[in-house]
Scaffold this motif. Structure first.
Motif, PDB file in Angstrom:
ATOM      1  N   ILE A 196       0.857  -1.184   0.000  1.00 16.50           N
ATOM      2  CA  ILE A 196       0.000   0.000   0.000  1.00 16.50           C
ATOM      3  C   ILE A 196       0.891   1.231   0.000  1.00 16.50           C
ATOM      4  N   VAL A 197       0.557   2.192  -0.859  1.00 12.51           N
ATOM      5  CA  VAL A 197       1.415   3.342  -1.110  1.00 12.51           C
ATOM      6  C   VAL A 197       0.625   4.639  -0.946  1.00 12.51           C
ATOM      7  N   ARG A 198       1.248   5.600  -0.323  1.00  9.16           N
ATOM      8  CA  ARG A 198       0.660   6.940  -0.222  1.00  9.16           C
ATOM      9  C   ARG A 198       0.719   7.617  -1.588  1.00  9.16           C
ATOM     10  N   ASN A 199      -0.281   8.433  -1.914  1.00 12.54           N
ATOM     11  CA  ASN A 199      -0.257   9.167  -3.177  1.00 12.54           C
ATOM     12  C   ASN A 199       0.581  10.435  -2.993  1.00 12.54           C
ATOM     13  N   PHE A 200       1.862  10.283  -3.198  1.00 16.77           N
ATOM     14  CA  PHE A 200       2.782  11.391  -2.996  1.00 16.77           C
ATOM     15  C   PHE A 200       2.450  12.583  -3.893  1.00 16.77           C
ATOM     16  N   ALA A 201       1.970  12.309  -5.104  1.00 20.03           N
ATOM     17  CA  ALA A 201       1.668  13.383  -6.045  1.00 20.03           C
ATOM     18  C   ALA A 201       0.598  14.317  -5.491  1.00 20.03           C
ATOM     19  N   LEU A 202      -0.394  13.762  -4.768  1.00 17.88           N
ATOM     20  CA  LEU A 202      -1.449  14.599  -4.187  1.00 17.88           C
ATOM     21  C   LEU A 202      -0.905  15.540  -3.123  1.00 17.88           C
ATOM     22  N   GLU A 203       0.211  15.157  -2.521  1.00 16.52           N
ATOM     23  CA  GLU A 203       0.801  15.960  -1.450  1.00 16.52           C
ATOM     24  C   GLU A 203       1.967  16.815  -1.927  1.00 16.52           C
ATOM     25  N   GLY A 204       2.161  16.865  -3.241  1.00 21.11           N
ATOM     26  CA  GLY A 204       3.242  17.664  -3.788  1.00 21.11           C
ATOM     27  C   GLY A 204       4.618  17.083  -3.547  1.00 21.11           C
ATOM     28  N   LYS A 205       4.692  15.769  -3.298  1.00 25.76           N
ATOM     29  CA  LYS A 205       5.972  15.101  -3.063  1.00 25.76           C
ATOM     30  C   LYS A 205       6.367  14.288  -4.288  1.00 25.76           C
ATOM     31  N   GLU A 206       7.608  13.867  -4.325  1.00 26.09           N
ATOM     32  CA  GLU A 206       8.096  13.087  -5.457  1.00 26.09           C
ATOM     33  C   GLU A 206       7.585  11.650  -5.375  1.00 26.09           C
ATOM     34  N   PRO A 207       6.890  11.164  -6.392  1.00 23.03           N
ATOM     35  CA  PRO A 207       6.396   9.783  -6.369  1.00 23.03           C
ATOM     36  C   PRO A 207       7.532   8.775  -6.409  1.00 23.03           C
ATOM     37  N   VAL A 208       7.241   7.586  -5.939  1.00 18.82           N
ATOM     38  CA  VAL A 208       8.182   6.477  -6.027  1.00 18.82           C
ATOM     39  C   VAL A 208       7.861   5.694  -7.297  1.00 18.82           C
TER      40      VAL A 208
END
Length: 308
Positions: A196-208
């Motif tokens: 399970i992965v956090r949606n980094f893009a929604l938080e303005g972070k760099e996706p994995v």
């Protein structure tokens, strides 16, 4: 399509209504069909059973990447039609390496509005029974929490019973803790069957998004390493247990194959301190000590979140 009983399985018992999760979670499944006819038929049957589990246990949309499927197999899979009725999508890919199919799932997830993505192979569900703690209710429990309740947890995965036989003993050590809380332990032995992965893009972070050029065995290990390299916390959730339907694997898991894959991964992150184990430790595995010290110097070893 063979029935559940065709392979001697007892059909899964589902609740009468799904647990509410759709506003928070999306499921993203990679389904690659091998050329071997018998293996292909078995994996198709497992995939239908998996989709049925997610449809009836949750209300979340399910998105699938089908790779090396024929048109007749796609049109004959009843559960694919059911998933599109609930907002799911079907993306068709030719036969290609798992890393490309996995990245297709991840890219679709990061482009979505889902806060969390459940990334899976085509045979994975959760054990769901009174003796398996949260079981299938876990995602509804998590969805009911405030958005910041799981800060610090960026990637997590269920207990793998193959690595932890008798995993129920964990809960017996402190029944009240596991009954009342979600417990996450820092752990980097991620298994690609489900994570399970956090949606980094929604938080303005760099996706994995692991390097698509990776050609070796261990794309799941690579995902965890890539996440850590960016400073993201990776955990095992001790409230859920992976269940994989029995059937043929698409991968070889010999020590030599694992060593080759890990050597390629170690080379990719050598400048951040990732190494291969040295004897007498198992030399086909990674030595993460220096890598973790550099990338996650202040990450908590355990995070506990009260259940709603």
């Amino acid at each position: 399509m063979p029935s559940d009983r065709a392979y001697g399985r007892i059909p899964v018992e589902f609740p009468s209504a799904p647990f509410p999760t759709k506003d928070i979670f999306g499921a993203f499944i990679t389904s690659f069909l091998p050329d071997n006819v018998q293996a292909r038929t078995r994996r198709l049957a497992n995939f239908e059973l998996q989709l049925r589990w997610w449809r009836q246990m949750t209300d979340m949309p399910v998105h699938v990447v089908i790779s090396n499927w024929t048109d007749s197999e796609r049109d004959g899979c009843a559960e694919l039609g059911a998933l599109t009725e609930r907002g799911g999508t079907i993306t068709e890919k030719p036969a290609q390496p798992i890393i490309l199919n996995r990245n297709a799932c991840l890219a679709a997830f990061y482009a979505s509005s889902h806060r969390w993505g459940i990334i899976m192979d085509d045979d994975a569900v959760l054990y769901h029974s009174p003796k398996h703690n949260s079981g299938g209710r876990f995602f509804a429990e998590m969805a009911a929490q405030p958005a910041d309740a799981y800060d610090g947890i960026d990637v997590f995965f269920p207990i793998n019973p193959a690595k932890m036989p008798g995993q129920n003993q964990i809960w017996k050590k402190d029944p009240q803790l596991y009954e009342s809380s979600h417990v996450f332990q820092a752990n980097y032995d991620l298994k690609g069957s489900m994570f399970i992965v956090r949606n980094f893009a929604l938080e303005g972070k760099e996706p994995v998004l692991p390097p698509a050029t990776f050609a070796g065995h261990g794309e799941d290990t690579l995902f965890a390493i890539e996440a850590i390299s960016k400073g993201y916390g990776v955990f095992r959730c001790d409230n859920i247990v992976l269940k994989e339907f029995s059937g043929p694997s698409n991968f070889s898991h010999t020590r030599d194959v694992m060593k080759e894959g890990n050597q390629e991964i170690a080379q990719l992150y050598a400048d951040q301190g990732l190494r291969m184990n040295q004897l007498p430790k198992p030399e086909h595995l990674l030595d993460r000590k220096e890598f973790l010290a550099r990338c996650l110097p202040e990450t908590s070893k355990q995070i506990v979140v009260s259940k709603p």
